[in-house]
Design an enzyme around this catalytic site. Structure first.
Site, short mmCIF file in Angstrom:
data_model
loop_
_atom_site.label_atom_id
_atom_site.label_comp_id
_atom_site.label_asym_id
_atom_site.label_seq_id
_atom_site.Cartn_x
_atom_site.Cartn_y
_atom_site.Cartn_z
N ARG A 252 -31.56 -1.87 50.89
CA ARG A 252 -31.75 -2.70 52.02
C ARG A 252 -32.28 -4.09 51.24
O ARG A 252 -32.19 -5.20 51.86
CB ARG A 252 -33.15 -2.24 52.78
CG ARG A 252 -33.20 -3.27 53.98
CD ARG A 252 -34.33 -3.05 54.95
NE ARG A 252 -34.49 -3.77 55.85
CZ ARG A 252 -35.27 -3.78 57.10
NH1 ARG A 252 -35.46 -2.66 57.61
NH2 ARG A 252 -35.39 -4.69 57.97
N GLU B 223 -28.52 -17.13 57.42
CA GLU B 223 -28.65 -15.66 57.74
C GLU B 223 -27.25 -15.17 57.94
O GLU B 223 -26.84 -13.98 57.42
CB GLU B 223 -29.52 -15.02 58.64
CG GLU B 223 -30.98 -15.64 58.38
CD GLU B 223 -31.80 -14.99 57.13
OE1 GLU B 223 -31.40 -14.35 56.33
OE2 GLU B 223 -33.08 -15.22 57.26
N HIS C 263 -38.08 -17.91 49.74
CA HIS C 263 -39.52 -17.60 50.45
C HIS C 263 -40.73 -18.59 49.18
O HIS C 263 -41.58 -18.97 50.12
CB HIS C 263 -39.83 -16.41 50.26
CG HIS C 263 -39.74 -15.40 51.51
ND1 HIS C 263 -39.46 -14.07 51.63
CD2 HIS C 263 -39.26 -15.79 52.75
CE1 HIS C 263 -39.26 -13.68 52.92
NE2 HIS C 263 -39.07 -14.89 53.60
N GLU D 218 -36.71 0.27 52.66
CA GLU D 218 -36.21 -0.95 51.63
C GLU D 218 -36.50 -0.13 50.40
O GLU D 218 -37.20 -0.80 49.40
CB GLU D 218 -36.99 -2.20 51.80
CG GLU D 218 -36.53 -3.26 50.99
CD GLU D 218 -36.92 -4.69 51.39
OE1 GLU D 218 -36.45 -5.51 52.28
OE2 GLU D 218 -38.02 -5.23 50.45
N1 LIG Z 1 -37.90 -9.68 60.27
C1 LIG Z 1 -36.73 -9.86 59.80
O1 LIG Z 1 -36.09 -9.10 59.64
C2 LIG Z 1 -36.75 -11.44 59.58
C3 LIG Z 1 -35.27 -11.89 59.42
C4 LIG Z 1 -35.15 -13.18 59.42
C5 LIG Z 1 -36.27 -14.14 59.47
N2 LIG Z 1 -37.66 -13.65 59.70
C6 LIG Z 1 -38.64 -14.69 60.34
O2 LIG Z 1 -38.23 -15.52 61.18
C7 LIG Z 1 -38.78 -16.63 61.28
C8 LIG Z 1 -37.90 -17.74 61.71
O3 LIG Z 1 -37.35 -17.45 62.82
P1 LIG Z 1 -36.69 -18.60 63.68
O4 LIG Z 1 -35.85 -19.43 62.77
O5 LIG Z 1 -36.07 -18.13 64.98
O6 LIG Z 1 -37.66 -19.64 64.01
P2 LIG Z 1 -38.71 -19.81 65.33
O7 LIG Z 1 -39.20 -18.45 66.08
O8 LIG Z 1 -39.97 -20.55 64.80
O9 LIG Z 1 -38.09 -20.59 66.27
C9 LIG Z 1 -37.80 -21.88 65.97
C10 LIG Z 1 -37.86 -22.71 67.06
O10 LIG Z 1 -37.01 -22.72 68.03
C11 LIG Z 1 -37.87 -22.68 69.37
N3 LIG Z 1 -36.95 -21.77 70.25
C12 LIG Z 1 -36.86 -20.59 70.20
N4 LIG Z 1 -35.62 -20.08 70.99
C13 LIG Z 1 -35.32 -21.48 71.57
C14 LIG Z 1 -34.57 -21.54 72.65
N5 LIG Z 1 -33.57 -20.67 73.13
N6 LIG Z 1 -34.34 -22.90 73.04
C15 LIG Z 1 -35.09 -23.76 72.64
N7 LIG Z 1 -36.08 -23.63 71.75
C16 LIG Z 1 -36.27 -22.47 71.20
C17 LIG Z 1 -39.14 -21.97 68.85
O11 LIG Z 1 -40.19 -22.34 69.93
C18 LIG Z 1 -39.39 -22.73 67.77
O12 LIG Z 1 -39.99 -23.96 67.76
C19 LIG Z 1 -39.47 -16.60 59.91
O13 LIG Z 1 -40.90 -16.53 60.18
C20 LIG Z 1 -38.69 -15.62 59.26
O14 LIG Z 1 -39.89 -15.34 57.95
C21 LIG Z 1 -37.85 -12.19 60.01
O1 LIG Z 2 -34.35 -7.45 57.02
C1 LIG Z 2 -34.59 -7.43 55.82
O2 LIG Z 2 -34.65 -6.55 55.20
C2 LIG Z 2 -34.48 -8.66 55.35
O3 LIG Z 2 -34.72 -8.91 54.00
C3 LIG Z 2 -33.98 -9.93 56.17
C4 LIG Z 2 -34.53 -11.20 55.84
O4 LIG Z 2 -33.60 -12.32 56.34
C5 LIG Z 2 -35.90 -11.66 56.48
O5 LIG Z 2 -36.36 -12.72 56.24
C6 LIG Z 2 -36.98 -10.84 56.25
O6 LIG Z 2 -38.15 -10.75 56.91
C7 LIG Z 2 -37.50 -11.09 54.71
O7 LIG Z 2 -38.35 -9.61 54.48
P1 LIG Z 2 -39.51 -9.87 53.24
O8 LIG Z 2 -39.66 -8.53 53.08
O9 LIG Z 2 -38.79 -10.56 52.19
O10 LIG Z 2 -40.76 -10.49 53.92
ZN LIG Z 3 -34.34 -14.15 56.18
#
Ligand SMILES: NC(=O)c1ccc[n+]([C@@H]2O[C@H](COP(=O)([O-])OP(=O)(O)OC[C@H]3O[C@@H](n4cnc5c(N)ncnc54)[C@H](O)[C@@H]3O)[C@@H](O)[C@H]2O)c1
Ligand SMILES: O=C(O)C(=O)C[C@@H](O)[C@H](O)[C@H](O)COP(=O)(O)O
Ligand SMILES: [Zn+2]
Length: 346
Positions: free
Chosen positions: A222, A171, A233, A218
């Site tokens: 965005r 990212e 995805h 968005e």
């Molecule tokens: N809302 C947004 O803008 C946005 C942006 C990007 C991704 N996402 C979402 O985020 C998710 C992925 O997040 P992620 O990669 O953090 O995965 P995750 O939350 O599953 O964490 C990854 C793993 O690391 C472990 N973990 C977390 N912190 C730790 C630490 N400090 N030490 C040891 N273990 C730890 C967790 O328990 C898990 O097993 C996806 O569902 C994706 O769709 C959302």
């Molecule tokens: O913040 C955003 O906007 C993003 O698109 C960040 C992405 O990295 C993230 O995975 C987000 O959750 C994707 O959104 P979605 O709307 O495609 O589900």
């Molecule tokens: Zn993402």
């Protein structure tokens, strides 16, 4: 954005001050089974003695409505009121799901994001997207809801698995590819050798915030933050439904960025030199995602559910140059399948 952002050693002391405000009736911490064990000990000294920990299982497969129900059950059983504050301690799964639970509980209680993975620190905790997966589709149910604060303590990364660190780095690279050619050029030379993540986190968060501030819901701009995600995805969803083949979000986005860089070139937007730079850099860090050519049509078909689409038109974010993204670029399922076959051949 109207929330407060803390990055660095002041983040947890700032949180400590926030949770002690009289307007907060109860403090709740949401963690997954790993962050409860590995991250909660660093947070706990900053909390009042009276707080409640809710633990959910770790992993994307638990980013579901069923898990939300377990959270809402506990909040309800222990009579959390509207003045309760929920601290989401974890990676993107916990911050997305916790934000969603908080946004819906009694029509909304305040929450603070305390991200513990690189991915959540540079991306998921910022910008107010919350949600869960549904019927295998990524973030299919969700709301935009800003947290009261985001508290980023890079020391949490000390216990993070290297594979997770790499996933989060995708990212960061995405941010450079869409809006910072200079940073991409600098890091292309050194690869993923980073001693101190703090400056990278600060810059990545600032870049994302600049975009979100201009278009929080968005409607247009965005969408550039979604580069790599139309294909990413689709691939993540496809593999999520097949036990044993799941890939991490950042790994899927890395593969998606290669495919969408190829689509950018295919559409006459990105030069072959720049396509080559993107591919070479990403393949120097990430192993190839595992799928066979026979599966490319089925994967591509999942892009029909992408949230950027309008009617039957699949709208992709593409690059016109490294550091310059364009959104709402129509692509067909056939072109997406072709991009996956290109990726597979590399
Ligand atoms: N809302 C947004 O803008 C946005 C942006 C990007 C991704 N996402 C979402 O985020 C998710 C992925 O997040 P992620 O990669 O953090 O995965 P995750 O939350 O599953 O964490 C990854 C793993 O690391 C472990 N973990 C977390 N912190 C730790 C630490 N400090 N030490 C040891 N273990 C730890 C967790 O328990 C898990 O097993 C996806 O569902 C994706 O769709 C959302
Ligand atoms: O913040 C955003 O906007 C993003 O698109 C960040 C992405 O990295 C993230 O995975 C987000 O959750 C994707 O959104 P979605 O709307 O495609 O589900
Ligand atoms: Zn993402």
């Amino acid at each position: 954005m109207n929330n407060t952002l803390f990055i660095g050693p002041d983040a947890l002391p700032a949180l400590a001050e926030m949770v002690r405000r009289p307007a907060v009736s109860q403090v709740w911490v949401l963690a997954d089974s790993n962050t409860a064990r590995q991250c909660y000990p660093l947070l706990q000294p900053h909390l009042p003695a009276e707080h409640t920990l809710i633990e959910i299982p770790a992993g994307e497969e638990y980013k579901t409505l069923a898990t939300c129900e377990t959270v809402w059950n506990q909040l309800t059983e222990q009579r959390a009121d509207r003045y309760a504050l929920l601290l989401n301690l974890g990676g993107g799964v916990v911050t997305d799901l916790g934000g969603f639970c908080a946004a819906l509980y009694k029509r909304g209680i305040r929450f603070v994001q305390v991200p513990t993975t690189l991915l959540a620190q540079v991306d998921a905790s910022v910008g107010g997207k919350t949600g869960v997966d549904f019927l295998g589709f990524k973030n299919h149910l969700g709301v935009f809801q800003e947290p009261a604060a985001v508290c980023i303590e890079p020391r949490f990364l000390e216990t993070l698995d290297p594979r997770q660190l790499k996933s989060g780095y995708a990212e960061v690279v995405k941010h450079w590819l869409i809006a910072d050619a200079t940073a991409f050029a600098e890091h292309r030379q050194q690869g993923m050798f980073v001693e101190d993540w703090t400056p990278i986190i600060r810059e990545s968060v600032a870049l994302k915030q600049r975009i979100v501030e201009q278009d929080p819901l968005e409607g247009g701009l965005r969408k550039i933050l979604n580069f790599g995600h139309t294909v990413g995805h689709a691939l993540e969803s496809y593999l999520l439904l097949q036990p044993g083949r799941e890939i991490l979000h950042g790994e899927a986005v890395a593969a998606g960025m290669v495919c969408e860089a190829w689509l950018s070139h295919h559409k006459g937007l990105l030069s072959s030199e720049e396509l080559d730079k993107v591919e070479t850099f990403l393949f120097s860090i990430y192993d190839k995602a595992q799928f066979v050519t026979l599966e490319t049509d089925a994967i591509a078909d999942l892009a029909r559910q992408d949230k950027k689409n309008a009617g039957s038109v699949i709208n992709c974010t593409l690059l016109k140059a490294i550091g310059q993204a364009v959104y709402d670029q129509p692509v067909t399922v056939t072109e997406i399948a072709e991009s996956l076959r290109y990726y597979h051949r590399l």
